[in-house]
Design a protein around this motif. Structure first.
Motif, PDB file in Angstrom:
ATOM      1  N   ARG A 215       7.055 -35.064  23.891  1.00  0.00           N
ATOM      2  CA  ARG A 215       7.346 -34.805  25.312  1.00  0.00           C
ATOM      3  C   ARG A 215       6.345 -35.577  26.179  1.00  0.00           C
ATOM      4  O   ARG A 215       6.715 -36.262  27.116  1.00  0.00           O
ATOM      5  N   ARG A 216       5.067 -35.508  25.777  1.00  0.00           N
ATOM      6  CA  ARG A 216       4.027 -36.171  26.591  1.00  0.00           C
ATOM      7  C   ARG A 216       4.118 -37.679  26.512  1.00  0.00           C
ATOM      8  O   ARG A 216       3.702 -38.389  27.422  1.00  0.00           O
ATOM      9  N   LEU A 217       4.642 -38.177  25.412  1.00  0.00           N
ATOM     10  CA  LEU A 217       4.698 -39.630  25.232  1.00  0.00           C
ATOM     11  C   LEU A 217       6.075 -40.202  25.577  1.00  0.00           C
ATOM     12  O   LEU A 217       6.325 -41.390  25.363  1.00  0.00           O
ATOM     13  N   ASN A 218       6.926 -39.320  26.071  1.00  0.00           N
ATOM     14  CA  ASN A 218       8.250 -39.765  26.471  1.00  0.00           C
ATOM     15  C   ASN A 218       9.058 -40.345  25.300  1.00  0.00           C
ATOM     16  O   ASN A 218       9.655 -41.405  25.403  1.00  0.00           O
ATOM     17  N   LEU A 219       9.003 -39.631  24.192  1.00  0.00           N
ATOM     18  CA  LEU A 219       9.783 -40.016  23.017  1.00  0.00           C
ATOM     19  C   LEU A 219      10.853 -38.953  22.797  1.00  0.00           C
ATOM     20  O   LEU A 219      10.557 -37.752  22.904  1.00  0.00           O
ATOM     21  N   PRO A 220      12.083 -39.359  22.469  1.00  0.00           N
ATOM     22  CA  PRO A 220      13.137 -38.362  22.272  1.00  0.00           C
ATOM     23  C   PRO A 220      12.805 -37.387  21.138  1.00  0.00           C
ATOM     24  O   PRO A 220      12.220 -37.782  20.136  1.00  0.00           O
ATOM     25  N   ARG A 221      13.207 -36.135  21.317  1.00  0.00           N
ATOM     26  CA  ARG A 221      12.907 -35.084  20.328  1.00  0.00           C
ATOM     27  C   ARG A 221      13.479 -35.382  18.960  1.00  0.00           C
ATOM     28  O   ARG A 221      12.869 -35.125  17.935  1.00  0.00           O
ATOM     29  N   ASP A 222      14.699 -35.952  18.948  1.00  0.00           N
ATOM     30  CA  ASP A 222      15.382 -36.135  17.658  1.00  0.00           C
ATOM     31  C   ASP A 222      15.212 -37.548  17.112  1.00  0.00           C
ATOM     32  O   ASP A 222      15.892 -37.950  16.176  1.00  0.00           O
ATOM     33  N   ALA A 223      14.301 -38.340  17.686  1.00  0.00           N
ATOM     34  CA  ALA A 223      14.133 -39.736  17.237  1.00  0.00           C
ATOM     35  C   ALA A 223      13.514 -39.789  15.844  1.00  0.00           C
ATOM     36  O   ALA A 223      12.852 -38.834  15.405  1.00  0.00           O
ATOM     37  N   TYR A 224      13.766 -40.893  15.149  1.00  0.00           N
ATOM     38  CA  TYR A 224      13.058 -41.170  13.891  1.00  0.00           C
ATOM     39  C   TYR A 224      11.988 -42.202  14.266  1.00  0.00           C
ATOM     40  O   TYR A 224      12.291 -43.363  14.536  1.00  0.00           O
ATOM     41  N   VAL A 225      10.728 -41.736  14.352  1.00  0.00           N
ATOM     42  CA  VAL A 225       9.674 -42.566  14.939  1.00  0.00           C
ATOM     43  C   VAL A 225       8.773 -43.159  13.847  1.00  0.00           C
ATOM     44  O   VAL A 225       8.140 -42.432  13.076  1.00  0.00           O
ATOM     45  N   LEU A 226       8.726 -44.488  13.813  1.00  0.00           N
ATOM     46  CA  LEU A 226       7.849 -45.201  12.879  1.00  0.00           C
ATOM     47  C   LEU A 226       6.720 -45.807  13.689  1.00  0.00           C
ATOM     48  O   LEU A 226       6.951 -46.416  14.737  1.00  0.00           O
ATOM     49  N   LEU A 227       5.500 -45.630  13.217  1.00  0.00           N
ATOM     50  CA  LEU A 227       4.336 -46.017  14.022  1.00  0.00           C
ATOM     51  C   LEU A 227       3.454 -47.028  13.297  1.00  0.00           C
ATOM     52  O   LEU A 227       3.111 -46.833  12.128  1.00  0.00           O
ATOM     53  N   PHE A 228       3.096 -48.088  14.005  1.00  0.00           N
ATOM     54  CA  PHE A 228       2.053 -49.017  13.539  1.00  0.00           C
ATOM     55  C   PHE A 228       0.895 -48.896  14.503  1.00  0.00           C
ATOM     56  O   PHE A 228       1.080 -48.951  15.721  1.00  0.00           O
ATOM     57  N   VAL A 229      -0.318 -48.747  13.987  1.00  0.00           N
ATOM     58  CA  VAL A 229      -1.512 -48.714  14.845  1.00  0.00           C
ATOM     59  C   VAL A 229      -2.497 -49.738  14.314  1.00  0.00           C
ATOM     60  O   VAL A 229      -2.796 -49.750  13.118  1.00  0.00           O
ATOM     61  N   GLY A 230      -3.002 -50.594  15.194  1.00  0.00           N
ATOM     62  CA  GLY A 230      -4.036 -51.531  14.739  1.00  0.00           C
ATOM     63  C   GLY A 230      -3.965 -52.835  15.497  1.00  0.00           C
ATOM     64  O   GLY A 230      -3.109 -53.034  16.366  1.00  0.00           O
TER      65      GLY A 230
END
Ligand code: UDP
Length: 415
Positions: A215-230
Motif C-alpha cells: 500500500r505504501r509503495l503503491n504496488l497492487p495487492r495481488d501483484a506477483y512482485v520480483l525484486l532486484f536490489v543493488g
C-alpha cells in the motif's frame, strides 16, 4: 589490548548512500562493524578520500566512530581507475594524522579493498602495528566470472592484491570459499586467513506485513512482485531478471496483468557509462509497463521493498557474499540467486530460496514460474528465509573481528 583502530576505505566513504556508484556492501560492512566495535570500547577512525572541498576533516558517524577525510587528488569526479595514482598522497595524509597524536595512537590498521591495502601496509609498517585486510572482492575471481562486455580487472590490481596477501598479518574472508580462493589463487598462508561472515541489521530488516508495504509503495495487492536490489552493473546481472520476466510471460501470458519487476539501485562501474541500457532492454522486450525503476533507498525504506516483494532475485555473475540476499531473507522474502561465490552461503537452497546454475534467463523463469504457482511454497521458503538470515547478525561479525584484532595485536607483541 585494542583501544583504537585505523580503518581504511580509500575509494568510497561510509557516509555515502549504498546502492549506487562505488558504494555497496563494503560501506554497510564498515559502518555496521565500526559502530559495534565502538560499543565494545574500541575507537574506530575511518579514513576515506575527500570527494569535495567542502567536507570537514572529521565527522562523527556514531559515538566512538570518526570518519576522517583525506585529500588525495582532485575532489569531484575522480574515476576509481585513477585512484592508484593518488595513493601516495592518501598515505601521506594518513601518516600526518597519526603523527599529530602521541606515539602508539593506533593499535591496528584494518584496510578494506585492495586500494586501501596499499596505504595500509605502509602505515602498519611505519607504526609497528598489525595490518588486517579485507579484500571484499578478488580480481582473479572477478576476471574468471566476467559478464559479457565487462572489462577485466587490470594487472595493476591483481599485483596489488598479491602484494597485500604477502604482507597482511591477517586476511579476513567473508566465506570459506573466499578463504580457499585466497589460498589457492593468491598463495595466502592459510594460518593467516580468517573467515568472518558479514551480517544483517536484524532490527531494520525484519518480516512485516506485505499488504501494508505494498500500500505504501503503491504496488497492487495481488501483484506477483520480483525484486532486484543493488548497483546496476553487468556483474550484478539485473538484465537476467528482466529477460527472465520476458521468458516467464512467454510461458504464462496470463501473468501479464499481475507481474511487477522492481529494480532498486543506481548505476555503477560500466553501468555508469551506459545508465539507460536496462530501461532500453525492458522497452525492447515490451516490458516498459512491467519493470519499475526506483532510485537507491535508505535501509528502512529498503526493508519495505523487501517486505512487499514475493521473491528477491540476485542473478550476479559473482558475489563475495551478497548482503542483499540476506537482507531480503531477514524480511521473510525467499531469494532466487545464482549459485556463485558467497551466495551459496547466503542462500539455503530449498530452505530459504533457490540457487540457479548459470545465467540463462530461461532457468530463472522456470523457478519464478514455480514460485508464482505455489504460494504455499513461497510461504514455506519465507519462513525458512527468516530462520536462515537470523544466523547472520552484525554483533557476531564485530565479535569475531575483535577476536582477530586481539590475536593479531598479541602475536605482534610476542613476536
Ligand atoms: N543498498 C542500499 N540501498 C539501495 C541498494 C542497496 O542501502 O538502494 C545496500 C544493501 O542494503 C546492501 C548493500 O547496499 O547492504 C549491497 O551489498 P551487497 O553485498 O548485496 O552488494 P555489493 O554492493 O557489496 O556488491
Amino acid at each position: 589490548m585494542v583501544r583504537r583502530v585505523a580503518t581504511l576505505s580509500v575509494h568510497t566513504s561510509p557516509l555515502d548512500q549504498p546502492g549506487t556508484g562505488d558504494a555497496g556492501g563494503m560501506n554497510v560492512y564498515i559502518v555496521e562493524t565500526a559502530k559495534r566495535l565502538a560499543e565494545r570500547g574500541v575507537e574506530v577512525d575511518i579514513f576515506t578520500r575527500a570527494t569535495s572541498r567542502r567536507l570537514p576533516p572529521a565527522v562523527e558517524l556514531a559515538p566512538g566512530v570518526l570518519v576522517r577525510h583525506l585529500t588525495a587528488g582532485p575532489f569531484e569526479e575522480l574515476d576509481k581507475r585513477e585512484l592508484p595514482r593518488q595513493l601516495c598522497q592518501f598515505t601521506s595524509g594518513l601518516l600526518r594524522v597519526e603523527a599529530a597524536h602521541d606515539p602508539g595512537h593506533y593499535d591496528l590498521v584494518h584496510s578494506h579493498y585492495w586500494l586501501s591495502g596499499q596505504p595500509g601496509w605502509v602505515a602498519a609498517h611505519r607504526w609497528g602495528v598489525p595490518l588486517v585486510h579485507s579484500m571484499h572482492t578478488l580480481a582473479k575471481v572477478k576476471n574468471a566470472n566476467l559478464a559479457a562486455g565487462d572489462a577485466p580487472e587490470p594487472v595493476l590490481r591483481v599485483t596489488g592484491e598479491e602484494q597485500i596477501v604477502a604482507d597482511a598479518h591477517q586476511l579476513i574472508a567473508n566465506t570459506s570459499d573466499e578463504a580457499r580462493e585466497l589460498v589457492d589463487l593468491y598463495e595466502a598462508d592459510s594460518r593467516r586467513v580468517q573467515t568472518v561472515a558479514p551480517g544483517v541489521n536484524l532490527e531494520v530488516f525484519r518480516p512485516g506485513g506485505q499488504e501494508e508495504a505494498r500500500r505504501r509503495l503503491n504496488l497492487p495487492r495481488d501483484a506477483y512482485v520480483l525484486l532486484f536490489v543493488g548497483r546496476i552493473q553487468p556483474l550484478k546481472a539485473p538484465d537476467v531478471l528482466v529477460r527472465a520476466a520476458a521468458e516467464l510471460l512467454e510461458r504464462r501470458p496470463e501473468l501479464r496483468s499481475r507481474l511487477v519487476v522492481v529494480i532498486v539501485g543506481g548505476p555503477s562501474g560500466s553501468g555508469k557509462e551506459r545508465p539507460e541500457e536496462l530501461q532500453k532492454l525492458a522497452a525492447r522486450l515490451g516490458l516498459t509497463d512491467v519493470v519499475r525503476f526506483e532510485p537507491p533507498q535508505a535501509q528502512p525504506e529498503l526493508a519495505r521493498w523487501y517486505q512487499a516483494a514475493d521473491v528477491a532475485v540476485v542473478p550476479s555473475h559473482n558475489e563475495s557474499f551478497g548482503l542483499v540476499a540476506v537482507e531480503a531473507q531477514a524480511c521473510g522474502t525467499p531469494v532466487v540467486a545464482s549459485a556463485v561465490g558467497g551466495l551459496r552461503t547466503a542462500v539455503g537452497h530449498g530452505v530459504s530460496g533457490f540457487l540457479v546454475n548459470g545465467h540463462d534467463p530461461r532457468d530463472y523463469a522456470v523457478v519464478l514460474e514455480k514460485l508464482a504457482d505455489e504460494p504455499l511454497l513461497r510461504a514455506r521458503l519465507g519462513e525458512g528465509a527468516v530462520r536462515h538470515a537470523r544466523v547472520f547478525g552484525w554483533d557476531a561479525t564485530a565479535e569475531r573481528l575483535l577476536g582477530v584484532y586481539k590475536s593479531a595485536v598479541n602475536d605482534r607483541v610476542c613476536a
